[in-house]
Design a protein around this motif. Structure first.
Motif, PDB file in Angstrom:
ATOM      1  N   SER A 222      56.931  53.787  39.113  1.00 23.21           N
ATOM      2  CA  SER A 222      58.393  53.848  39.070  1.00 23.21           C
ATOM      3  C   SER A 222      59.022  52.477  39.283  1.00 23.21           C
ATOM      4  O   SER A 222      60.178  52.271  38.947  1.00 23.21           O
ATOM      5  CB  SER A 222      58.910  54.814  40.142  1.00 23.21           C
ATOM      6  OG  SER A 222      58.729  54.253  41.436  1.00 23.21           O
TER       7      SER A 222
ATOM      8  N   PRO B  29      60.879  49.683  49.826  1.00 25.25           N
ATOM      9  CA  PRO B  29      61.730  50.166  48.734  1.00 25.25           C
ATOM     10  C   PRO B  29      62.412  49.021  47.982  1.00 25.25           C
ATOM     11  O   PRO B  29      62.853  48.050  48.597  1.00 25.25           O
ATOM     12  CB  PRO B  29      62.790  51.020  49.442  1.00 25.25           C
ATOM     13  CG  PRO B  29      62.210  51.339  50.771  1.00 25.25           C
ATOM     14  CD  PRO B  29      61.268  50.236  51.122  1.00 25.25           C
ATOM     15  N   THR B  30      62.472  49.128  46.677  1.00 24.10           N
ATOM     16  CA  THR B  30      63.145  48.136  45.843  1.00 24.10           C
ATOM     17  C   THR B  30      63.481  48.795  44.511  1.00 24.10           C
ATOM     18  O   THR B  30      63.319  50.007  44.359  1.00 24.10           O
ATOM     19  CB  THR B  30      62.244  46.902  45.630  1.00 24.10           C
ATOM     20  OG1 THR B  30      62.988  45.885  44.971  1.00 24.10           O
ATOM     21  CG2 THR B  30      61.032  47.215  44.759  1.00 24.10           C
ATOM     22  N   GLU B  31      63.917  48.002  43.533  1.00 23.94           N
ATOM     23  CA  GLU B  31      64.130  48.526  42.184  1.00 23.94           C
ATOM     24  C   GLU B  31      63.591  47.535  41.169  1.00 23.94           C
ATOM     25  O   GLU B  31      63.608  46.336  41.403  1.00 23.94           O
ATOM     26  CB  GLU B  31      65.624  48.740  41.936  1.00 23.94           C
ATOM     27  CG  GLU B  31      66.091  50.130  42.301  1.00 23.94           C
ATOM     28  CD  GLU B  31      67.591  50.260  42.234  1.00 23.94           C
ATOM     29  OE1 GLU B  31      68.199  49.607  41.368  1.00 23.94           O
ATOM     30  OE2 GLU B  31      68.138  51.012  43.074  1.00 23.94           O
ATOM     31  N   GLY B  32      63.112  48.050  40.060  1.00 19.33           N
ATOM     32  CA  GLY B  32      62.740  47.178  38.954  1.00 19.33           C
ATOM     33  C   GLY B  32      61.482  46.356  39.168  1.00 19.33           C
ATOM     34  O   GLY B  32      61.265  45.359  38.493  1.00 19.33           O
ATOM     35  N   HIS B  33      60.618  46.762  40.092  1.00 21.44           N
ATOM     36  CA  HIS B  33      59.355  46.045  40.300  1.00 21.44           C
ATOM     37  C   HIS B  33      58.407  46.341  39.131  1.00 21.44           C
ATOM     38  O   HIS B  33      58.325  47.477  38.673  1.00 21.44           O
ATOM     39  CB  HIS B  33      58.742  46.496  41.627  1.00 21.44           C
ATOM     40  CG  HIS B  33      57.412  45.894  41.909  1.00 21.44           C
ATOM     41  ND1 HIS B  33      57.271  44.597  42.365  1.00 21.44           N
ATOM     42  CD2 HIS B  33      56.148  46.379  41.776  1.00 21.44           C
ATOM     43  CE1 HIS B  33      55.982  44.326  42.510  1.00 21.44           C
ATOM     44  NE2 HIS B  33      55.282  45.393  42.160  1.00 21.44           N
TER      45      HIS B  33
ATOM     46  N   ASN C 265      58.011  52.711  32.082  1.00 18.60           N
ATOM     47  CA  ASN C 265      57.027  51.654  32.381  1.00 18.60           C
ATOM     48  C   ASN C 265      55.667  51.974  31.775  1.00 18.60           C
ATOM     49  O   ASN C 265      54.970  51.091  31.286  1.00 18.60           O
ATOM     50  CB  ASN C 265      56.875  51.476  33.896  1.00 18.60           C
ATOM     51  CG  ASN C 265      58.043  50.716  34.496  1.00 18.60           C
ATOM     52  OD1 ASN C 265      58.633  49.854  33.846  1.00 18.60           O
ATOM     53  ND2 ASN C 265      58.386  51.049  35.734  1.00 18.60           N
TER      54      ASN C 265
ATOM     55  N   GLU D 160      59.742  51.354  42.133  1.00 19.33           N
ATOM     56  CA  GLU D 160      60.695  51.492  43.246  1.00 19.33           C
ATOM     57  C   GLU D 160      60.117  51.098  44.598  1.00 19.33           C
ATOM     58  O   GLU D 160      60.689  51.377  45.638  1.00 19.33           O
ATOM     59  CB  GLU D 160      61.264  52.919  43.253  1.00 19.33           C
ATOM     60  CG  GLU D 160      62.272  53.098  42.121  1.00 19.33           C
ATOM     61  CD  GLU D 160      62.718  54.524  41.885  1.00 19.33           C
ATOM     62  OE1 GLU D 160      62.398  55.404  42.698  1.00 19.33           O
ATOM     63  OE2 GLU D 160      63.384  54.751  40.853  1.00 19.33           O
ATOM     64  N   THR D 161      58.898  50.493  44.566  1.00 18.47           N
ATOM     65  CA  THR D 161      58.375  49.893  45.799  1.00 18.47           C
ATOM     66  C   THR D 161      57.904  48.478  45.452  1.00 18.47           C
ATOM     67  O   THR D 161      57.323  48.259  44.391  1.00 18.47           O
ATOM     68  CB  THR D 161      57.174  50.687  46.365  1.00 18.47           C
ATOM     69  OG1 THR D 161      56.298  51.041  45.287  1.00 18.47           O
ATOM     70  CG2 THR D 161      57.614  51.942  47.067  1.00 18.47           C
ATOM     71  N   ASP D 162      58.178  47.525  46.348  1.00 21.02           N
ATOM     72  CA  ASP D 162      57.786  46.142  46.074  1.00 21.02           C
ATOM     73  C   ASP D 162      56.310  45.935  46.400  1.00 21.02           C
ATOM     74  O   ASP D 162      55.607  46.884  46.780  1.00 21.02           O
ATOM     75  CB  ASP D 162      58.707  45.141  46.798  1.00 21.02           C
ATOM     76  CG  ASP D 162      58.500  45.129  48.306  1.00 21.02           C
ATOM     77  OD1 ASP D 162      57.484  45.695  48.791  1.00 21.02           O
ATOM     78  OD2 ASP D 162      59.354  44.555  49.011  1.00 21.02           O
TER      79      ASP D 162
ATOM     80  N   LYS E 160      61.795  56.568  35.283  1.00 20.20           N
ATOM     81  CA  LYS E 160      61.509  55.128  35.221  1.00 20.20           C
ATOM     82  C   LYS E 160      59.996  54.893  35.034  1.00 20.20           C
ATOM     83  O   LYS E 160      59.581  53.969  34.320  1.00 20.20           O
ATOM     84  CB  LYS E 160      62.007  54.481  36.528  1.00 20.20           C
ATOM     85  CG  LYS E 160      62.145  52.998  36.493  1.00 20.20           C
ATOM     86  CD  LYS E 160      63.340  52.540  35.659  1.00 20.20           C
ATOM     87  CE  LYS E 160      62.998  51.172  35.088  1.00 20.20           C
ATOM     88  NZ  LYS E 160      63.598  50.810  33.855  1.00 20.20           N
ATOM     89  N   SER E 161      59.186  55.740  35.659  1.00 18.22           N
ATOM     90  CA  SER E 161      57.724  55.603  35.544  1.00 18.22           C
ATOM     91  C   SER E 161      57.286  55.790  34.098  1.00 18.22           C
ATOM     92  O   SER E 161      56.421  55.082  33.591  1.00 18.22           O
ATOM     93  CB  SER E 161      57.000  56.648  36.386  1.00 18.22           C
ATOM     94  OG  SER E 161      57.383  56.574  37.724  1.00 18.22           O
TER      95      SER E 161
END
Ligand code: GTP
Ligand code: MG
Length: 399
Positions: free
Chosen positions: A114, A123-127, A234, A116-118, A230-231
């Motif tokens: 996803s 938690p993050t976005e767009g990794h 990707n 959504e984890t760095d 999102k997954s």
């Protein structure tokens, strides 16, 4: 010894969720990093198309279970602490974690697709999940390199003694990786290196470490959290990226597998692990939000052919490790002395011979090996006969 599959990955990707879904244990799962510290080992199952129905029989498995033509054969699954960049230098939970992995025959790298984890599991976005795939291989390779370098030092220290062999010293130093001297020598020669580490560059050493790692810790990628949109985006992108062609990606939702197993345990549904469908049993006991959840999962497993949890373990064992399943049987009937039909199913290396199989059953049976009988054809086979997946074999022994 049963095969051991290790779950690896950075924190918060879903390793424990995968582990719990596959083993129905209750290891803590949470959205913060390093939820897991101590490794857990549990029993999971891989599916084999049972041989008994080919003889119009129903099997009586001694371990695992049987349903509708499929035998579920036990393997060990290991859930370890999350791995962060720099682990081989002791970062995060560091080396302790790495040694927990040594027991594993093959690895499933659980990746949060996803984004959504760095890289540290926060938690993050767009990794970009590609970063995770790269870092983990690199981390394992650096770990192997450290031990390889110790082996080279050990060889240097002994060089003045007679009869010192490079591959013997390296194999000894790297014994925890279950690698032997012949394997090491073969890899050195395959890389066109001389049997003299003084002639090796830093790059040569890293390349050798990587080859040894690939041989002893092959990897399958479980593209997890595929229930998130999102997954899926990707996944499409990375699957078609030529840089990642060498890897096998299994789309996966550990969440979905866990939810189906839970609902099955409560007898709300009937679900057989790995299947691409399930049956709702108690419509009236399921509330609307559960119903919606189950319908989402139904759509997911319909599209992907299952939740991916079973597939990832089976890909690791049967495709990457090249393991085969062989049933000990009798040419005059499939029952043992208690009348149990094909009670055993052995998971053994894909290049095993009839004599190897005899030794897998018991060392006495191997020592007294006379010949084998292929129970499907009733033909006699010699000790060096290569076995195939789903063979049913009787061993004739003098012991
Ligand atoms: N959407 C979605 N979330 C998931 C899935 N699998 C796990 N999660 C969530 O991801 C978070 C981390 O899950 P864990 O199983 O604890 O992750 P871990 O890799 O064991 O983490 P550490 O023990 O910290 O290394 C939890 O909030 C899970 O509910 C999945 O298939 N889909
Ligand atoms: Mg965990």
């Amino acid at each position: 010894m049963p095969y051991k599959i290790g779950l690896v990955g950075k924190p918060s990707v879903g390793k424990s969720t995968f582990f719990n879904a596959a083993t129905m244990n209750t290891v803590d799962e949470a959205s913060y990093p390093f939820t897991t510290i101590e490794p857990s080992v549990g029993e999971a199952y891989v599916r084999v198309q049972d041989a008994a129905p080919d003889f119009d029989e129903e099997p009586d498995p001694r371990v695992g279970y049987y349903h509708n033509g499929t035998r579920y054969v036990p393997v060990k699954l290991v859930d370890v602490a999350g791995l962060v960049p720099g682990a081989h230098e002791g970062k995060g939970l560091g080396n302790q974690f790495l040694s927990d992995l040594n027991e594993a025959d093959v690895l499933i790298h659980v990746v949060d697709f996803s984004g959504e984890t760095d890289i540290e599991g926060e938690p993050t976005e767009g990794h970009d999940p590609r970063e995770d795939i790269d870092f983990l291989e690199n981390e394992l390779d650096q770990w192997y390199l450290d031990i390889l370098e110790k082996g080279i030092e050990r060889y240097d220290g002994k060089q003045r003694q007679q009869d010192v062999k490079l591959e013997v010293e390296l194999a000894e130093q790297m014994s925890a990786f279950k690698v032997n001297k012949n394997q090491i020598k073969k890899l050195i020669l395959r890389l066109d290196l001389e049997l003299d580490p003084e002639t090796w560059s830093e790059e040569d050493k890293l390349e050798l470490a990587r080859e040894i790692r690939k041989d002893t810790k092959p990897i399958v990628i479980a593209a997890n959290k595929m229930d998130l949109e999102k997954s899926q985006e990707n996944f499409e992108e990375i699957k078609n990226d030529p840089d990642y062609e060498h890897l096998e990606f299994i789309p996966c939702s550990a969440h979905a597998e866990k939810a189906l197993k839970n609902a099955d345990e409560q007898e709300l549904i009937e679900y057989w692990p790995g299947n691409d469908n399930f049956e709702i049993l108690k419509e009236e006991e399921i509330n609307d939000s559960q119903k919606k959840g189950l319908e989402d999962i139904r759509q997911f497993i319909d599209e992907y052919g299952g939740t991916g949890v079973q597939e990832a373990m089976e890909e690791a064992l049967f495709e990457v490790l090249n393991v085969i399943a062989v049933f000990p049987g009798g040419a005059d009937g499939l029952g043992d002395k208690h009348g149990n039909i094909l009670p055993d199913c052995f998971l053994i290396p894909g290049d095993s011979t009839a004599e190897d199989f005899a030794y897998e059953i018991h060392s006495d049976i191997g020592d007294g090996f006379l010949h084998a009988i292929d129970c499907r054809t009733n033909r006699q086979k010699g000790g060096d006969h290569k076995l195939e997946h789903r063979d049913v074999i009787e061993i004739i022994t003098s012991n």
